[in-house]
Design an enzyme around this catalytic site. Structure first.
Site, PDB file in Angstrom:
ATOM      1  N   CYS A   2       0.826  -1.277   0.026  1.00  0.00           N
ATOM      2  CA  CYS A   2      -0.126   0.123  -0.102  1.00  0.00           C
ATOM      3  C   CYS A   2       0.957   1.189  -0.096  1.00  0.00           C
ATOM      4  CB  CYS A   2      -1.011  -0.070   1.164  1.00  0.00           C
ATOM      5  SG  CYS A   2      -1.896  -1.469   1.445  1.00  0.00           S
ATOM      6  N   GLY A  28      -0.049   0.361  -5.110  1.00  0.00           N
ATOM      7  CA  GLY A  28      -1.468  -0.385  -4.963  1.00  0.00           C
ATOM      8  C   GLY A  28      -2.499   0.316  -6.020  1.00  0.00           C
ATOM      9  N   ASN A 103       0.186   0.560   5.919  1.00  0.00           N
ATOM     10  CA  ASN A 103       1.054  -0.223   4.949  1.00  0.00           C
ATOM     11  C   ASN A 103       1.721  -1.190   5.661  1.00  0.00           C
ATOM     12  OD1 ASN A 103       4.156   0.787   2.988  1.00  0.00           O
ATOM     13  ND2 ASN A 103       2.785  -0.858   2.793  1.00  0.00           N
ATOM     14  N   GLY A 104       1.407  -2.666   5.162  1.00  0.00           N
ATOM     15  CA  GLY A 104       2.219  -3.511   5.732  1.00  0.00           C
ATOM     16  C   GLY A 104       1.468  -4.816   5.971  1.00  0.00           C
ATOM     17  N   TYR A 243      12.433  -4.009  -6.263  1.00  0.00           N
ATOM     18  CA  TYR A 243      11.314  -3.913  -6.919  1.00  0.00           C
ATOM     19  C   TYR A 243      10.166  -2.829  -6.613  1.00  0.00           C
ATOM     20  CZ  TYR A 243       6.833  -4.997  -9.169  1.00  0.00           C
ATOM     21  OH  TYR A 243       5.627  -4.678  -9.731  1.00  0.00           O
TER      22      TYR A 243
HETATM   23  P1  AMP Z   1       7.040 -13.748 -13.379  1.00  0.00           P
HETATM   24  O1  AMP Z   1       7.776 -13.491 -14.792  1.00  0.00           O
HETATM   25  O2  AMP Z   1       5.713 -14.157 -13.558  1.00  0.00           O
HETATM   26  O3  AMP Z   1       7.547 -14.615 -12.535  1.00  0.00           O
HETATM   27  O4  AMP Z   1       6.788 -12.347 -13.151  1.00  0.00           O
HETATM   28  C1  AMP Z   1       7.981 -11.558 -12.642  1.00  0.00           C
HETATM   29  C2  AMP Z   1       7.772 -10.322 -12.940  1.00  0.00           C
HETATM   30  O5  AMP Z   1       6.868  -9.665 -12.043  1.00  0.00           O
HETATM   31  C3  AMP Z   1       8.935  -9.436 -12.773  1.00  0.00           C
HETATM   32  O6  AMP Z   1       9.050  -8.777 -13.851  1.00  0.00           O
HETATM   33  C4  AMP Z   1       8.786  -8.432 -11.670  1.00  0.00           C
HETATM   34  O7  AMP Z   1       9.065  -7.155 -11.835  1.00  0.00           O
HETATM   35  C5  AMP Z   1       7.227  -8.362 -11.229  1.00  0.00           C
HETATM   36  N1  AMP Z   1       6.941  -8.621 -10.104  1.00  0.00           N
HETATM   37  C6  AMP Z   1       7.774  -9.166  -8.871  1.00  0.00           C
HETATM   38  N2  AMP Z   1       7.354  -9.003  -7.594  1.00  0.00           N
HETATM   39  C7  AMP Z   1       6.010  -8.524  -7.902  1.00  0.00           C
HETATM   40  C8  AMP Z   1       4.907  -8.270  -6.806  1.00  0.00           C
HETATM   41  N3  AMP Z   1       4.998  -8.424  -5.622  1.00  0.00           N
HETATM   42  N4  AMP Z   1       3.965  -7.495  -7.629  1.00  0.00           N
HETATM   43  C9  AMP Z   1       3.518  -7.493  -9.025  1.00  0.00           C
HETATM   44  N5  AMP Z   1       4.849  -7.532  -9.646  1.00  0.00           N
HETATM   45  C10 AMP Z   1       5.589  -8.306  -9.170  1.00  0.00           C
END
Ligand code: AMP
Length: 463
Positions: A2, A28, A103-104, A243
C-alpha cells in the site's frame, strides 16, 4: 502493499493527499481513499475501488474540505478485493473520529481477531488493519498516544501507519522497520508519505525518513517526537529497494536508482554473458538494473521491449489465465533491436515465471538468436508475510523447480540470478528482511496468517 499519506496544517489537504497518492499509485491499484478533517474536526471520507484517477474528481475533492487529511492506495495482501477493505478506515470511538492508513501486514492479526470476536467485537472487513482499530478503541489508556502505543505493542509484523485522532495525526513505523515512511515540510504544514516521490510531487521538502520504531505526533504542522516503540532487530524489506519502490525515491537512506544500478553491475560480474550483442530491460522495474549490467559488461544497452503504460501490473490480476493474456497486452518486442541478435534480458525478479516465459517466447519470435535471462535478485522461494503480494510457496517457480528446470521452462539459453550477498551489498548492507529469498523470517509466522486471507462473507458498500 500500500501507499499511505498524511497531511497536517496545509490548506486543501485532501487535494495534497490526492496528488501524493498519484505518486504512490505503484504501491497499490485496487482501491484509493482519502479522509479529510474540517477545522471543527468533522471527518469526511471518499473511498473507491480502482485507481486514484478513477476514485476522485473535482467535485469529490471539494467535498473533502479542511487542512488535515489521510490517504491510502491499496492492493490486498490480507483480505479480499472488496470496498469494505478499502482504506483509510474511519470509525468514531470515545475520543472522536479515528482514521487509519496502514502499509504492511500484521502476522498475529488472525490470533488477536479471534480473541476479540470471542469477546464480542464485530468486524466489517477482512483486512488486518481493522484489528488495530479495535485494539485502539478498546484500550483503557487515557489518551490517544497511550492507546495507540498499547495497541501497537500487541502487534507483530509490518506496519507503517498514519493514524488520525480528530485533527491530530500520529505516524509510526514498526520496530523492525519493514516499510518506508518519510516526513516532509510543506509551507507551514507537514506531509508524511510512504516514499519521497510523493513529497516531490506536492512540492514538500524532506524533513527526515522515519526510523524503525519511531513514533511522532503531528499537530497543526508541528512534529513532536514521542517515545519510540520497544526496540527489535531491524529488518528493512530489501524487496522495496529491488522492486517495489519507485527509482526516483530515497528509502532506507538509499537512492533506489543507485541500488538498482549497482545490483545490475554486480549481476554482470557474477553472471556475465560473453559474446552477447545487446542487453535490455523488462521495462520499467529493471531499467536501472539493465543500465548497470550494460555499464559493467560493456554490452550495448537497447530498448528491446516496449511497455504499454495503460495496463496495470499484470501480477495484481487474480487468475492465472488473465495473467498470461496480459503479458501480450503489456509488452511488445522491437524487432529491429532483437532480430538476429544474442540478447541479454535483465529483469528484477522471477516470481511464478509466467511473465518471463511469455516474454521469452515473444523475443524468440522476434528473431533473437540466443536469449540470456539475468535476474537482479536471488530465487524467490517463500511467500512474504509482511505486505508484498507474493503467491503461495507452491506457485513460486524457484521453490518447486531446479535451476535447469526453470531454464527449460522459460526457454532461455542461460539463466543467472544475483546472489543474496550481491543483492544485500548492492542495497547498502542492511540489516534487511530477505525472507522471501532466504527463508530467514524475522518474526514467527503462524499458520493463522492464512486465515486472514479468507474473504469476508459480509460485503459493505461505502461508495
Ligand atoms: P513472472 O515472470 O511471472 O515470475 O513475473 C516476474 C515479474 O513480476 C518481474 O518482472 C517483476 O518485476 C514482477 N514482480 C515481482 N514481484 C511482484 C509483485 N509483488 N507484484 C507485482 N509484480 C511483481
Amino acid at each position: 502493499m500500500c501507499g499511505i499519506i498524511g497531511v497536517s496544517g496545509v490548506p486543501d489537504a485532501a487535494r495534497v493527499a490526492y496528488l501524493g497518492l498519484y505518486a504512490l499509485q505503484h504501491r497499490g491499484q485496487e482501491s484509493a481513499g482519502i479522509i479529510s478533517l474540517t477545522p471543527d474536526g468533522e471527518p469526511r471520507m471518499k473511498v473507491g475501488m480502482g485507481l486514484v484517477s478513477e476514485t476522485f474528481d473535482e467535485a469529490e475533492l471539494q467535498r473533502l474540505p479542511g487542512d488535515v487529511a489521510v490517504g491510502h492506495t491499496r492492493y490486498s495482501t490480507t483480505g479480499s478485493t472488496i470496498l469494505a477493505n478499502a482504506q483509510p478506515c474511519l470509525v468514531n470511538y470515545r475520543l472522536g473520529s479515528l482514521s487509519v492508513a496502514h502499509n504492511g501486514n500484521l502476522t498475529n492479526a488472525a490470533e488477536i481477531k479471534r480473541d476479540l470476536v470471542n469477546r464480542g467485537s464485530i468486524f466489517t472487513s477482512s483486512s488486518d488493519t481493522e484489528v488495530l482499530v479495535h485494539l485502539i478503541a478498546r484500550s483503557e489508556a487515557p489518551d490517544p498516544e497511550l492507546q495507540i502505543r498499547s495497541a501497537l505493542e500487541r502487534l507483530e509484523g509490518a506496519f507503517s501507519l498514519v493514524i488520525g485522532v480528530g485533527r491530530t495525526l500520529y505516524a509510526v513505523v514498526d520496530p523492525r522497520g519493514f516499510r518506508p515512511l518519510v516526513l516532509g515540510r510543506m509551507g507551514d504544514g507537514i506531509v508524511v508519505a510512504s516514499e519521497t516521490c510523493a513529497l516531490d510531487l506536492v512540492g514538500a521538502t524532506v524533513v527526515r525518513e522515519m526510523q524503525p520504531g519511531e513514533f511522532v505526533r503531528i499537530v497543526d504542522g508541528v512534529i513532536e517526537d514521542l517515545q519510540p516503540l520497544r526496540a527489535r532487530p531491524v529488518s528493512r524489506c530489501v524487496f522495496e529497494l529491488i522492486y517495489f519502490a519507485r527509482p526516483d525515491s530515497q528509502i532506507f537512506g538509499e537512492s533506489v536508482d543507485r541500488v538498482r544500478r549497482e545490483a545490475g553491475r554486480r549481476l554482470a560480474m557474477e553472471h556475465p554473458a560473453p559474446g552477447a550483442d545487446v542487453v535490455f530491460s523488462v521495462p520499467d522495474s529493471s531499467n536501472a538494473m539493465a543500465l548497470g549490467f550494460s555499464e559493467a559488461s560493456g554490452i550495448k544497452l537497447e530498448h528491446g521491449l516496449i511497455r504499454n503504460h495503460y495496463v496495470g501490473r499484470t501480477f495484481i490480476h487474480p487468475t492465472q489465465a488473465l495473467r498470461v493474456a496480459k503479458v501480450k497486452i503489456k509488452f511488445n518486442p522491437v524487432r529491429g533491436v532483437i532480430a538476429g541478435q544474442r540478447v541479454v534480458v535483465v529483469d528484477d525478479s522471477l516470481v511464478r515465471g509466467t511473465t518471463s516465459r511469455g516474454l521469452v517466447q515473444m523475443i524468440r519470435a522476434a528473431g533473437a538468436r540466443e536469449v540470456h535471462l539475468r535476474l537482479a535478485s536471488p530465487p524467490i522461494t517463500g511467500p512474504c508475510h509482511y505486505g508484498i503480494d507474493t503467491p503461495t510457496r507452491e506457485e513460486l517457480i524457484a521453490s518447486t523447480h531446479s535451476m535447469d528446470e526453470i531454464r527449460d521452462y522459460l526457454g532461455v539459453d542461460t539463466l543467472g540470478y544475483l546472489s543474496l550477498e550481491g543483492m544485500v551489498a548492492a542495497a547498502g548492507g542492511g540489516p534487511f528482511c530477505h525472507a522471501c529469498f532466504s527463508g530467514d523470517y524475522p518474526t514467527a509466522v503462524p499458520n493463522e496468517v492464512v486465515q486472514m486471507e479468507r474473504p469476508s462473507t459480509l460485503t459493505v458498500s461505502r461508495a
